[in-house]
Write a protein that holds these residues in place. Sequence first.
Motif, mmCIF file in Angstrom:
data_model
loop_
_atom_site.group_PDB
_atom_site.id
_atom_site.type_symbol
_atom_site.label_atom_id
_atom_site.label_comp_id
_atom_site.label_asym_id
_atom_site.label_seq_id
_atom_site.Cartn_x
_atom_site.Cartn_y
_atom_site.Cartn_z
ATOM 1 N N THR A 156 0.872 -1.668 0.184
ATOM 2 C CA THR A 156 -0.122 0.243 -0.218
ATOM 3 C C THR A 156 0.792 1.185 0.263
ATOM 4 O OG1 THR A 156 -1.854 -1.312 0.856
ATOM 5 C CG2 THR A 156 -1.720 1.208 1.533
ATOM 6 N N LEU A 157 1.969 1.312 1.282
ATOM 7 C CA LEU A 157 2.695 2.384 0.803
ATOM 8 C C LEU A 157 3.376 2.491 -0.720
ATOM 9 C CD1 LEU A 157 3.927 2.559 4.676
ATOM 10 C CD2 LEU A 157 3.070 4.430 3.066
ATOM 11 N N ALA A 158 4.199 1.193 -1.456
ATOM 12 C CA ALA A 158 4.673 0.715 -2.173
ATOM 13 C C ALA A 158 4.380 2.046 -3.071
ATOM 14 C CB ALA A 158 5.107 -0.078 -2.332
ATOM 15 N N LYS A 159 2.767 2.317 -3.028
ATOM 16 C CA LYS A 159 1.572 2.727 -4.686
ATOM 17 C C LYS A 159 2.058 3.813 -4.162
ATOM 18 C CE LYS A 159 -1.336 -1.752 -5.175
ATOM 19 N NZ LYS A 159 -3.063 -1.965 -4.897
ATOM 20 N N HIS A 160 2.116 4.698 -3.015
ATOM 21 C CA HIS A 160 1.775 6.118 -2.924
ATOM 22 C C HIS A 160 3.080 6.122 -3.278
ATOM 23 C CE1 HIS A 160 -2.020 5.988 -0.825
ATOM 24 N NE2 HIS A 160 -2.287 5.249 -0.155
ATOM 25 N N TYR A 161 3.859 5.265 -3.099
ATOM 26 C CA TYR A 161 5.630 6.444 -3.730
ATOM 27 C C TYR A 161 6.092 6.298 -4.161
ATOM 28 C CZ TYR A 161 7.761 6.749 1.515
ATOM 29 O OH TYR A 161 8.214 7.836 2.350
ATOM 30 N N GLU A 162 5.535 4.975 -5.613
ATOM 31 C CA GLU A 162 5.247 5.221 -6.664
ATOM 32 C C GLU A 162 4.487 5.995 -7.701
ATOM 33 O OE1 GLU A 162 4.126 1.598 -7.432
ATOM 34 O OE2 GLU A 162 5.743 0.546 -7.594
ATOM 35 N N ILE A 163 3.527 6.196 -6.901
ATOM 36 C CA ILE A 163 3.007 8.062 -7.565
ATOM 37 C C ILE A 163 3.092 9.740 -7.453
ATOM 38 C CG2 ILE A 163 0.161 9.728 -6.653
ATOM 39 C CD1 ILE A 163 -0.852 6.421 -6.153
ATOM 40 N N LEU A 164 4.536 9.799 -6.077
ATOM 41 C CA LEU A 164 5.361 9.816 -6.317
ATOM 42 C C LEU A 164 5.829 10.463 -6.535
ATOM 43 C CD1 LEU A 164 5.674 13.189 -4.751
ATOM 44 C CD2 LEU A 164 7.047 10.845 -3.134
ATOM 45 N N LEU A 165 6.450 9.079 -7.776
ATOM 46 C CA LEU A 165 7.444 9.049 -8.635
ATOM 47 C C LEU A 165 7.153 9.733 -9.779
ATOM 48 C CD1 LEU A 165 10.575 8.343 -9.288
ATOM 49 C CD2 LEU A 165 9.751 5.833 -9.974
ATOM 50 N N LYS A 166 6.141 8.842 -10.018
ATOM 51 C CA LYS A 166 5.363 9.984 -11.671
ATOM 52 C C LYS A 166 4.529 11.328 -11.833
ATOM 53 C CE LYS A 166 3.327 5.570 -12.823
ATOM 54 N NZ LYS A 166 1.907 4.861 -12.596
ATOM 55 N N LYS A 167 4.225 11.502 -9.955
ATOM 56 C CA LYS A 167 4.535 12.902 -10.234
ATOM 57 C C LYS A 167 5.610 13.638 -10.763
ATOM 58 C CE LYS A 167 3.350 16.732 -6.826
ATOM 59 N NZ LYS A 167 3.150 16.809 -5.945
ATOM 60 N N PHE A 168 6.683 13.061 -9.788
ATOM 61 C CA PHE A 168 7.917 14.353 -9.861
ATOM 62 C C PHE A 168 8.395 13.964 -11.832
ATOM 63 C CE2 PHE A 168 9.602 13.619 -5.399
ATOM 64 C CZ PHE A 168 8.629 15.065 -4.655
ATOM 65 N N GLN A 169 8.158 12.685 -12.295
ATOM 66 C CA GLN A 169 8.942 12.552 -13.723
ATOM 67 C C GLN A 169 7.805 13.695 -14.014
ATOM 68 O OE1 GLN A 169 7.738 8.307 -13.550
ATOM 69 N NE2 GLN A 169 10.403 7.818 -13.197
ATOM 70 N N GLY A 170 6.154 13.822 -14.524
ATOM 71 C CA GLY A 170 5.714 14.630 -14.846
ATOM 72 C C GLY A 170 6.041 16.307 -14.739
ATOM 73 N N GLU A 171 6.697 16.498 -13.835
ATOM 74 C CA GLU A 171 6.602 17.569 -13.782
ATOM 75 C C GLU A 171 8.351 17.627 -14.246
ATOM 76 O OE1 GLU A 171 7.372 17.980 -9.442
ATOM 77 O OE2 GLU A 171 5.181 18.216 -8.745
#
Length: 597
Positions: A156-171
């Motif tokens: 569950t935590l891994a999914k939240h961290y992966e969402i953060l990674l995608k957000k940073f990559q999009g930025e």
Amino acid sequence: MGKWELTMEPVQEWGEEHEEGAVFGITLRREPVQQSADPTEAFVQYRTCKVRRLKAATLDKLVDHLLDPCCQEQDYGRILLSTYRTFTSSNILIEMLFQRDKLVSALDSTNYPNSSLWTVLQMWLEEYSDDFRDAPMHSSLRLMCLQLRGHAALFTLAKHYEILLKKFQGEDVVAGVPVEQEESALSKEASDFESDNLMDFMSFSVSDVAEQLTRMDADLFMEVVPFQCLGCVWSQRDKKENLSPTIWATITQFNAVTNRVITSLLRSSSSATQRARVIEKWVRIAQGCKELKNFSSLKAILSALQSNPIYRLRKTWAAVSREALSVFENLCETFPDENCVLTSREIFVDDGSQADMDNTTTKTSKRFPLTKQMSSAGGTVPYLGTYLTVLTMLDTALPDTVEGGLINFEKRRREYEILRQIRQLQASCSQYALPHHPQIAAWLQSQKLLSDQESYELSRQLETPHDTSPSNSGWSHRTLTKKLSSQVDDSCIIRVSVEFCNNGNMYKSILLTSQDKTAQVIQRALQKHNLEDVSEQDFTLVQVLTQGRELHIPEKANVYYAMSTSANYDFVLRRCSKGQRKQLIRSVSLSSGRATK
């Protein structure tokens, strides 16, 4: 007994406990025992609780304490996550967290969301996600995702961290496009405003200008990464890599506002009376900033009006109304208290006792009326320079390590107290709901920066030295000429480099007090440059002045009083031969000319 009960201290320092790789401070707390409902019982019963706090430790022990479910320090996790990058890296901390076999195995239980590791990882994600922003690879965030995916209980935590990674990559992908478009649009608007035309500025509403300044300052302040405010991070100006971009963005904005005030007064052929009206308007804008609790632009405007090119214009100040002068003097006098700044005496508690820390917290709540400020409408934008100065003084006054090479966690605890205040103020800025004034924004950013020399020359053209002879204006130049410096309670920050050192012309910040002699300053500077194996007797202390001049400080001088206060506080340690040393220490001499104090 009642008197005795009232005078007993609720918190008492008991001493220290030493373990292998760790030093704990012990505090005894007196807490009232739950009373019975019987009204005939007139006695108040207390119990004494023993509280341990970690004062210094190895990195391994710091991590153990972070994951200890019996840890008695409520904010320990936040203190560590706020400051750990001063003594280790994100990657190393991640690896150490997952090396604890007992904690990882405990994740298989049904209670894993309440485990220490889960709590730390969730706090890291929610409150300190900027730690993982490392474009373009974001290696720490990738490592975290990889570690989390290795444990089913942490998916569950891994999914939240992966969402953060995608957000940073999009930025990262779209980072340059909107900024360029916005800057282009702003430049187009700015081109419509000529710097010599004061009609635009004088036609702006005072409240609109204050609102626009506050909107711009609040946006920048909310982007500040608190970790970048630490003295060991933001003050490293000599490093090629910019370690604190959010801090320098705020500093650049502050300088731009100061410059805009100065240029609005100097870049015109208006009369002294017209310039006086401009000063009056800036004073009203400063008052508007104070009402909006924007202390950044308030300080910038006051600094500009107190700058040498402006305050020397005596004919101009003579034409300023008494009402405006009164408001200006009041703003200058009340600003330090209104900015809610901790004094150095409250921060530099040397023994590190919990009792003193509690007293400091009490004083902080009195001097920092954050609750009162945040309960009212709108937010608060502080003058960040004060916090940077305090954090720099903390960094220079307290050592990074103590006896045995242990990490000085008491230092980090004090730094965290300041960072916590910054975070609270950032949260308050979300309460602002200010309109955007594009024409004012364009006007504010339409000026090119003037150097100090250019500003002074323009000032002399407006009012020659003959014109600035003493007048009957009644204006108190005591207020105008008050020096704005980094001196606090008979101390200041100086920057010292070592000539011919392998690290180039790297400056290190040193806290200088009014009691420091030359030998003490040289010794502390050598320690800062990791040159403990050489003797301070082999060096002489030299202050770098303007126009290639130098001021040699005598060996037995009090540096605080011997240095030139009219120049930057930059010094050089220069190795001298035995034959030259006796000649250098006899008196203060200049390599060319004489310094003025």
